[in-house]
Design a protein around this motif. Structure first.
Motif, PDB file in Angstrom:
ATOM      1  N   TYR A 133     -33.662   4.624  -1.471  1.00  0.00           N
ATOM      2  CA  TYR A 133     -33.554   5.728  -0.509  1.00  0.00           C
ATOM      3  C   TYR A 133     -33.366   5.139   0.883  1.00  0.00           C
ATOM      4  O   TYR A 133     -34.075   4.200   1.274  1.00  0.00           O
ATOM      5  N   LEU A 134     -32.415   5.707   1.642  1.00  0.00           N
ATOM      6  CA  LEU A 134     -31.962   5.097   2.886  1.00  0.00           C
ATOM      7  C   LEU A 134     -32.001   6.094   4.046  1.00  0.00           C
ATOM      8  O   LEU A 134     -31.681   7.276   3.874  1.00  0.00           O
ATOM      9  N   ALA A 135     -32.384   5.597   5.216  1.00  0.00           N
ATOM     10  CA  ALA A 135     -32.395   6.446   6.414  1.00  0.00           C
ATOM     11  C   ALA A 135     -30.961   6.757   6.850  1.00  0.00           C
ATOM     12  O   ALA A 135     -30.102   5.865   6.903  1.00  0.00           O
ATOM     13  N   ARG A 139     -26.128   4.776   9.485  1.00  0.00           N
ATOM     14  CA  ARG A 139     -24.667   4.896   9.306  1.00  0.00           C
ATOM     15  C   ARG A 139     -24.251   4.103   8.056  1.00  0.00           C
ATOM     16  O   ARG A 139     -23.685   3.023   8.122  1.00  0.00           O
ATOM     17  N   LEU A 140     -24.547   4.685   6.937  1.00  0.00           N
ATOM     18  CA  LEU A 140     -24.494   4.012   5.647  1.00  0.00           C
ATOM     19  C   LEU A 140     -23.069   3.809   5.154  1.00  0.00           C
ATOM     20  O   LEU A 140     -22.184   4.621   5.408  1.00  0.00           O
ATOM     21  N   LYS A 141     -22.863   2.716   4.433  1.00  0.00           N
ATOM     22  CA  LYS A 141     -21.575   2.391   3.846  1.00  0.00           C
ATOM     23  C   LYS A 141     -21.516   2.946   2.421  1.00  0.00           C
ATOM     24  O   LYS A 141     -22.299   2.559   1.548  1.00  0.00           O
ATOM     25  N   SER A 193     -38.715   4.675   8.784  1.00  0.00           N
ATOM     26  CA  SER A 193     -38.213   4.105   7.530  1.00  0.00           C
ATOM     27  C   SER A 193     -36.737   3.734   7.631  1.00  0.00           C
ATOM     28  O   SER A 193     -35.940   4.459   8.228  1.00  0.00           O
ATOM     29  N   GLY A 194     -36.410   2.607   7.018  1.00  0.00           N
ATOM     30  CA  GLY A 194     -35.020   2.197   6.925  1.00  0.00           C
ATOM     31  C   GLY A 194     -34.560   2.258   5.487  1.00  0.00           C
ATOM     32  O   GLY A 194     -33.869   3.172   5.061  1.00  0.00           O
ATOM     33  N   VAL A 195     -34.968   1.248   4.701  1.00  0.00           N
ATOM     34  CA  VAL A 195     -34.612   1.149   3.292  1.00  0.00           C
ATOM     35  C   VAL A 195     -35.902   1.250   2.474  1.00  0.00           C
ATOM     36  O   VAL A 195     -36.861   0.527   2.729  1.00  0.00           O
ATOM     37  N   ASN A 196     -35.915   2.140   1.507  1.00  0.00           N
ATOM     38  CA  ASN A 196     -37.101   2.362   0.690  1.00  0.00           C
ATOM     39  C   ASN A 196     -36.744   2.241  -0.787  1.00  0.00           C
ATOM     40  O   ASN A 196     -35.774   2.849  -1.254  1.00  0.00           O
ATOM     41  N   GLN A 338     -25.559  -1.734  10.928  1.00  0.00           N
ATOM     42  CA  GLN A 338     -26.744  -1.830  11.779  1.00  0.00           C
ATOM     43  C   GLN A 338     -27.825  -2.648  11.073  1.00  0.00           C
ATOM     44  O   GLN A 338     -27.868  -2.711   9.845  1.00  0.00           O
ATOM     45  N   PRO A 339     -28.715  -3.282  11.853  1.00  0.00           N
ATOM     46  CA  PRO A 339     -29.834  -4.002  11.231  1.00  0.00           C
ATOM     47  C   PRO A 339     -30.684  -3.045  10.403  1.00  0.00           C
ATOM     48  O   PRO A 339     -31.033  -1.954  10.863  1.00  0.00           O
ATOM     49  N   ALA A 340     -30.979  -3.429   9.179  1.00  0.00           N
ATOM     50  CA  ALA A 340     -31.778  -2.590   8.283  1.00  0.00           C
ATOM     51  C   ALA A 340     -32.790  -3.468   7.571  1.00  0.00           C
ATOM     52  O   ALA A 340     -32.473  -4.580   7.144  1.00  0.00           O
ATOM     53  N   LYS A 341     -34.000  -2.957   7.453  1.00  0.00           N
ATOM     54  CA  LYS A 341     -35.057  -3.691   6.767  1.00  0.00           C
ATOM     55  C   LYS A 341     -35.696  -2.816   5.698  1.00  0.00           C
ATOM     56  O   LYS A 341     -35.663  -1.589   5.774  1.00  0.00           O
ATOM     57  N   LEU A 342     -36.278  -3.490   4.716  1.00  0.00           N
ATOM     58  CA  LEU A 342     -37.002  -2.799   3.666  1.00  0.00           C
ATOM     59  C   LEU A 342     -38.316  -2.267   4.230  1.00  0.00           C
ATOM     60  O   LEU A 342     -39.114  -3.018   4.792  1.00  0.00           O
ATOM     61  N   SER A 343     -38.548  -0.959   4.074  1.00  0.00           N
ATOM     62  CA  SER A 343     -39.736  -0.321   4.636  1.00  0.00           C
ATOM     63  C   SER A 343     -40.850  -0.134   3.623  1.00  0.00           C
ATOM     64  O   SER A 343     -42.031  -0.104   3.993  1.00  0.00           O
ATOM     65  N   SER A 344     -40.512   0.029   2.337  1.00  0.00           N
ATOM     66  CA  SER A 344     -41.544   0.248   1.318  1.00  0.00           C
ATOM     67  C   SER A 344     -40.971  -0.013  -0.064  1.00  0.00           C
ATOM     68  O   SER A 344     -39.761   0.093  -0.293  1.00  0.00           O
ATOM     69  N   ILE A 345     -41.859  -0.381  -0.975  1.00  0.00           N
ATOM     70  CA  ILE A 345     -41.542  -0.429  -2.405  1.00  0.00           C
ATOM     71  C   ILE A 345     -42.622   0.383  -3.100  1.00  0.00           C
ATOM     72  O   ILE A 345     -43.625  -0.148  -3.589  1.00  0.00           O
ATOM     73  N   ASN A 346     -42.470   1.678  -3.078  1.00  0.00           N
ATOM     74  CA  ASN A 346     -43.469   2.535  -3.711  1.00  0.00           C
ATOM     75  C   ASN A 346     -43.332   2.448  -5.227  1.00  0.00           C
ATOM     76  O   ASN A 346     -42.245   2.635  -5.782  1.00  0.00           O
ATOM     77  N   HIS A 347     -44.456   2.159  -5.874  1.00  0.00           N
ATOM     78  CA  HIS A 347     -44.462   1.934  -7.327  1.00  0.00           C
ATOM     79  C   HIS A 347     -45.590   2.738  -7.952  1.00  0.00           C
ATOM     80  O   HIS A 347     -46.706   2.771  -7.417  1.00  0.00           O
ATOM     81  N   LYS A 348     -45.294   3.384  -9.068  1.00  0.00           N
ATOM     82  CA  LYS A 348     -46.325   4.107  -9.805  1.00  0.00           C
ATOM     83  C   LYS A 348     -46.194   3.816 -11.289  1.00  0.00           C
ATOM     84  O   LYS A 348     -45.089   3.874 -11.850  1.00  0.00           O
TER      85      LYS A 348
END
Length: 404
Positions: A133-135, A139-141, A193-196, A338-348
């Motif tokens: 999931y991406l913010a 400006r996503l490719k 959030s950036g990249v989730n 644009q610079p993008a970083k991983l914000s979370s790795i939600n796991h269940k």
């Protein structure tokens, strides 16, 4: 030399080397190396398993005396999807942590996709969800969206913001897991959030041999506290594969489930929540060795009824896997300019066991004289026997606190 495993079966001790030896080998000679993983599927199973064991160790070391659970394959899949959005250097960094550098597989994505399909066949009882999931502000490719969708059949999704994202993600995870993983997210993702990464797994395996007694409350010993009463499954003359490892101070049992799934239980000799020795020993190779050297036995088996749900953000653990530099600069240039970083790795991870099985234990006038009573903290893993892939791993310190 691989460690010898001392195997206890029918009251007799025998020492079995964990590697195959040739009959003509002279004593003291060089051991012949045996390649345990020879097909793309088993090599991929080993790589995803070793990533899972590494990630589990990182989790367990931060939570030293609590229940900890992980379903690593869905995490491997979502991080592999993410690697497709990085520069060549960033892709290598992430794939090294995922243990793919051991494969030398030019068809890596196809092999992983095939492995995922094989372990999600209906009889195995496993369902999973993995998605990026991406913010929108990035400006996503769209080429990245298309690439991932073509390879894994799921399209990354742009976030809408706030509670809309919670509903979207929760609904999608529930759909992918047949309604078994509910309320995946309790709170909105951070505004920044950036990249989730989202990964979820549900498992309900079925035993080959059923348990005739289930549900009675029995004592489960705790480390440094009074016992708790928990539901237990019980059966006499239950077929297992079994061994005792003196170096790890534990007894190991392999319990067969339907459709080529096994549960391995590592039961410490004493009541302790410190299972560091066992946790540190776990590798794909070691568990494959166990599957070949544990010996068949009939035991009086007592096992807790497991019904668990465990949620966490795995992002803080990636630094322990050698990804500190990648986290600072993941170079996700195929996702956004644009610079993008991983914000979370939600796991269940959600798992259930029940007494049902498709066979009854063999009739006998007297119960087996061997007993395997899992009534104290233990570690277990669920493994696909065909590919060797690790599907689920957990440390159970107090089953009374496990709830779905």
């Amino acid at each position: 030399m691989k460690r010898a495993v001392v195997l206890l079966v029918f009251g007799l001790l025998s020492v079995c080397q964990a590697q195959t030896e040739t009959g003509g080998e002279e004593a003291g000679g060089e051991e012949e190396h045996v390649e345990l993983f020879t097909t793309p599927a088993t090599k991929m199973g080993a790589a995803t398993s070793d990533f899972g064991y590494n990630l589990f160790r990182a989790m367990a070391s931060r939570e030293t005396a609590t229940n900890v659970f992980l379903a690593p394959l869905s995490v491997s899949v979502v991080l592999t999807q993410l690697s497709m959005g990085g520069s060549e250097r960033a892709e290598r960094q992430l794939q090294r942590a995922l243990r793919y550098h051991t494969l030398q597989d030019p068809q890596l994505h196809n092999t992983l996709k095939d492995l995922l399909a094989s372990v999600r066949t209906p009889g195995k009882g496993l369902s999973s969800a993995a998605r990026i999931y991406l913010a929108r502000r990035l400006r996503l490719k769209q080429d990245f969206f298309t690439l991932v969708e073509q390879q894994y059949g799921v399209r990354p999704k742009a976030l809408l913001g706030g509670t809309k994202d919670v509903k979207e993600i929760n609904d999608w995870v529930s759909q992918e897991t047949g309604g078994k993983v509910q309320r995946f997210l309790a709170n909105p993702l951070p505004r920044s959030s950036g990249v989730n990464a989202v990964s979820a797994t549900y498992f309900k395996g079925k035993w080959v041999t059923r348990f005739s007694q289930s549900g009675p409350l029995e004592n489960f010993q705790l480390d440094g506290a009074a016992p708790v009463r928990v539901p237990m499954m019980h059966e006499d003359n239950y077929p297992v594969r079994m061994g005792a490892d003196s170096d790890l101070s534990c007894t190991i049992a392999q319990i067969q489930m339907q459709d080529d799934i096994s549960m391995f239980v590592f039961l410490p000799d004493d009541v302790t929540s410190n299972m560091t020795l066992v946790e540190e020993s776990l590798t794909a190779e070691f568990v494959q060795d166990l599957s070949m050297t544990l010996l068949p036995a009939k035991v009086t088996l007592t096992l807790p009824v497991l019904r668990l749900s465990y949620s966490t953000d795995l992002l803080p653990l990636l630094g322990d896997l050698g990804l500190s530099d990648w986290l600072e600069n993941p170079e996700l240039e195929k996702i956004s300019a644009q610079p993008a970083k991983l914000s979370s790795i939600n796991h269940k991870a959600v798992m259930e066991t029940a007494p049902e099985g498709n066979q009854y234990p063999s009739a006998s006038s007297a119960p087996s004289h061997l007993t395997y009573r899992v009534d104290r903290p233990f570690l277990y893993l669920i493994r696909d026997d065909v590919s060797g892939a690790l599907l689920f791993i957990g440390r159970v310190v107090n089953p009374k606190s496990l709830t779905i």
